[in-house]
Design a protein around this motif. Structure first.
Motif, short mmCIF file in Angstrom:
data_model
loop_
_atom_site.label_atom_id
_atom_site.label_comp_id
_atom_site.label_asym_id
_atom_site.label_seq_id
_atom_site.Cartn_x
_atom_site.Cartn_y
_atom_site.Cartn_z
N VAL A 195 -4.66 -4.63 2.84
CA VAL A 195 -3.47 -5.09 1.81
C VAL A 195 -3.74 -6.57 1.87
N SER A 250 0.79 -1.37 0.24
CA SER A 250 0.19 0.02 0.03
C SER A 250 0.92 1.24 -0.05
N ALA A 308 -7.57 0.28 0.99
CA ALA A 308 -7.12 -0.96 1.74
C ALA A 308 -8.01 -0.74 3.35
#
Ligand SMILES: *[C@@H]1O[C@H](CO)[C@@H](O)[C@H](O)[C@H]1NC(C)=O
Ligand SMILES: *[C@@H]1O[C@H](CO)[C@@H](O)[C@H](O)[C@H]1NC(C)=O
Ligand SMILES: *[C@@H]1O[C@H](CO)[C@@H](O)[C@H](O)[C@H]1NC(C)=O
Ligand SMILES: *[C@@H]1O[C@H](CO)[C@@H](O)[C@H](O)[C@H]1NC(C)=O
Ligand SMILES: *[C@@H]1O[C@H](CO)[C@@H](O)[C@H](O)[C@H]1NC(C)=O
Ligand SMILES: *[C@@H]1O[C@H](CO)[C@@H](O)[C@H](O)[C@H]1NC(C)=O
Length: 435
Positions: A404, A173, A206
């Motif tokens: 994630v 991320s 995320a």
């Protein structure tokens, strides 16, 4: 004959049943793709277990779910995470932190010299890019992506140890505001650590995934990420099952450190009133700072906290030099000391709504990320503003890594949904900054 047939039938049935049961008892396949949250101050790694459908955030030897984003260089070794922090007091000029603030960014001449003054280590400008100067038994420079790679390598090893398999693939991320170059250099950091990056996803996306918002019927999601030093607000819009970042705003000088600082100032004033001296010794201030930090954390759970700090206080006009500060701090006092700062959180919230042409009632879900969103008054301000409760069931420090890891599970093919893309790239989007 009929008996024989039925016996064969039973055998087949038994074999099928054994196969089915065997599959039930077979350990589920190990995750092959890890999810990485390379944060400015802390990093975490997680995996999605296809068997249980759960995300596991990998812990270190001490059971911690994140490692500090610091790397230290000695004559003989390069250490990352907690080990780097432990050595940093004796080796501050060779202990690099905050590298994420520099990765993949181009700087105008002079800017990095100013930045360097804020840090115990040296940052130089190499043709626009930041580099850190390390002096052990010789002097050399390292790039921000090299620092990132050491943190990612550490997390890769933690995951390999925990899972008992080699890991070569990952999802990572980045902040929604990262441009293509910053994303490329983050991928480069992972490549240096021996990881192939299957997808780069935005941190707010995320966080929304950590709450399963990719699976439910929602259109507009507001993500408020309040960390130690920065506030990031993102407005996400779901279109055809994919998240699109509609607007971003924030304040890069607002966070937990500022709330602690207000409480520290209060304690300094208490000391001055009680003992007639304002603390100036570095050691005293360090102790006060630690006590204030602990009290701040306690005040999210309790109505009051007691700060007890022994101080040396040089040059006392009255009384003996060593004193003991004892102060009961109530949550109400903490809130009063910070109310103006807390109110500032709403400015970028209003901006993203305006830029997204939305009314506050159009927001379907509000997701809180970052340790400072645990502060009860902050949650209250946000729910009062929207007249609805924010989503807070996931640990705000682990919401990003959880999402994630879910994306990593999707990429690893262990997800029942046959979708792999979860967001539309956000091009030409500018972030409004208040500070
Ligand atoms: C620095 O020290 C390490 C370990 O003692 C040694 O391997 C290395 O060659 C030294 N480097 C220089 C430039 O002296
Ligand atoms: C410096 O950067 C510019 C543009 O980013 C590039 O064209 C040039 O080759 C670089 N020079 C060196 C010495 O790396
Ligand atoms: C980023 O990487 C891609 C693929 O390697 C490349 O095509 C692109 O030019 C890079 N962009 C920047 C800004 O470095
Ligand atoms: C602190 O909180 C406790 C309850 O947790 C309460 O009994 C006590 O009276 C409080 N003290 C002060 C000074 O507010
Ligand atoms: C915070 O809570 C812990 C556990 O209850 C306690 O040991 C500690 O003294 C408290 N600290 C402050 C500053 O209130
Ligand atoms: C949090 O998100 C879920 C979607 O996964 C939703 O069903 C739930 O109502 C939300 N909780 C709150 C308190 O808003």
């Amino acid at each position: 004959m009929a008996g024989e047939m039925s016996m064969i039938g039973s055998v087949i049935l038994a074999l099928l049943l054994a196969g089915y049961l065997g599959q039930q008892y077979l350990p589920p396949p190990k995750p092959k793709v890890i999810g990485l949250d390379l944060g400015t101050t802390f990093c975490s790694v997680g995996v999605f277990h296809p068997g249980s459908g759960e995300v596991e955030v990998i812990v270190d030897k001490e059971g911690r779910k994140s490692i500090p984003s610091a790397v230290t260089f000695t004559h003989t070794a390069v250490l990352a995470g907690q080990e780097a922090v432990e050595l940093s007091d004796n080796n501050p000029q060779n202990t690099i932190y905050d590298a994420k603030r520099f990765i993949g960014k181009l700087f105008e001449p002079g800017v990095l010299e100013q930045e360097s003054a804020r840090y115990p280590f040296k940052v130089i400008n190499n043709n626009g890019s930041a580099e850190f100067v390390i002096s052990t038994n010789h002097t050399f420079t390292v790039s921000p992506e090299f620092i990132g790679s050491r943190l990612l390598l550490k997390m890769k090893k933690m995951a390999e140890q925990q899972l008992g398999v080699l890991i070569q693939k990952a999802v990572i991320s980045v902040p929604a505001e990262f441009d293509e170059r910053q994303r490329n250099y983050t991928v480069r950091a992972a490549n240096l650590a021996g990881l192939e990056i299957l997808r780069v996803i935005n941190e707010p996306t995320a966080a929304a995934m950590a709450y399963g918002l990719h699976k439910v019927d929602v259109y507009n999601v507001l993500v408020v990420d309040l960390g130690g030093g920065t506030l990031d607000v993102s407005l996400l819009n779901k279109q055809g099952g994919m998240f699109l970042t509609r607007a971003m705003a924030g304040n890069n000088k607002l966070g937990g450190q500022d709330f602690s600082q207000r409480l520290l100032q209060y304690c300094m004033e208490r000391v001055r009133q009680e003992f007639g001296v304002t603390p100036t010794l570095k050691e005293d201030i360090h102790r006060l700072r630690q006590a204030v930090e602990a009290a701040k954390l306690n005040l999210t759970l309790r109505p009051n906290a007691t700060i007890t700090v022994p101080l040396r206080l040089q040059e006392p006009p009255k009384g003996p030099s060593p004193v003991l500060l004892r102060a009961v701090v109530t949550r109400q006092l903490f809130e009063e000391l910070n109310e103006d700062l807390f109110q500032k959180i709403l400015a970028p919230v209003k901006t993203v709504l305006a830029e997204g042409h939305l009314e506050k009632d159009d927001v379907d879900e509000i997701v809180l990320v970052g340790g400072s969103t645990r502060i009860p008054r902050i949650r209250e301000l946000i729910s009062l503003y929207f007249r609805k409760e924010p989503n807070t069931s996931v640990d705000p420090d682990l919401a990003v890594v959880t999402g994630v890891a879910i994306q990593a599970g999707i990429m690893g093919g262990s997800w029942p949904l046959q979708v792999s893309a979860i967001e539309i790239p956000n091009r030409h989007l500018r972030k409004t900054n208040f500070s």
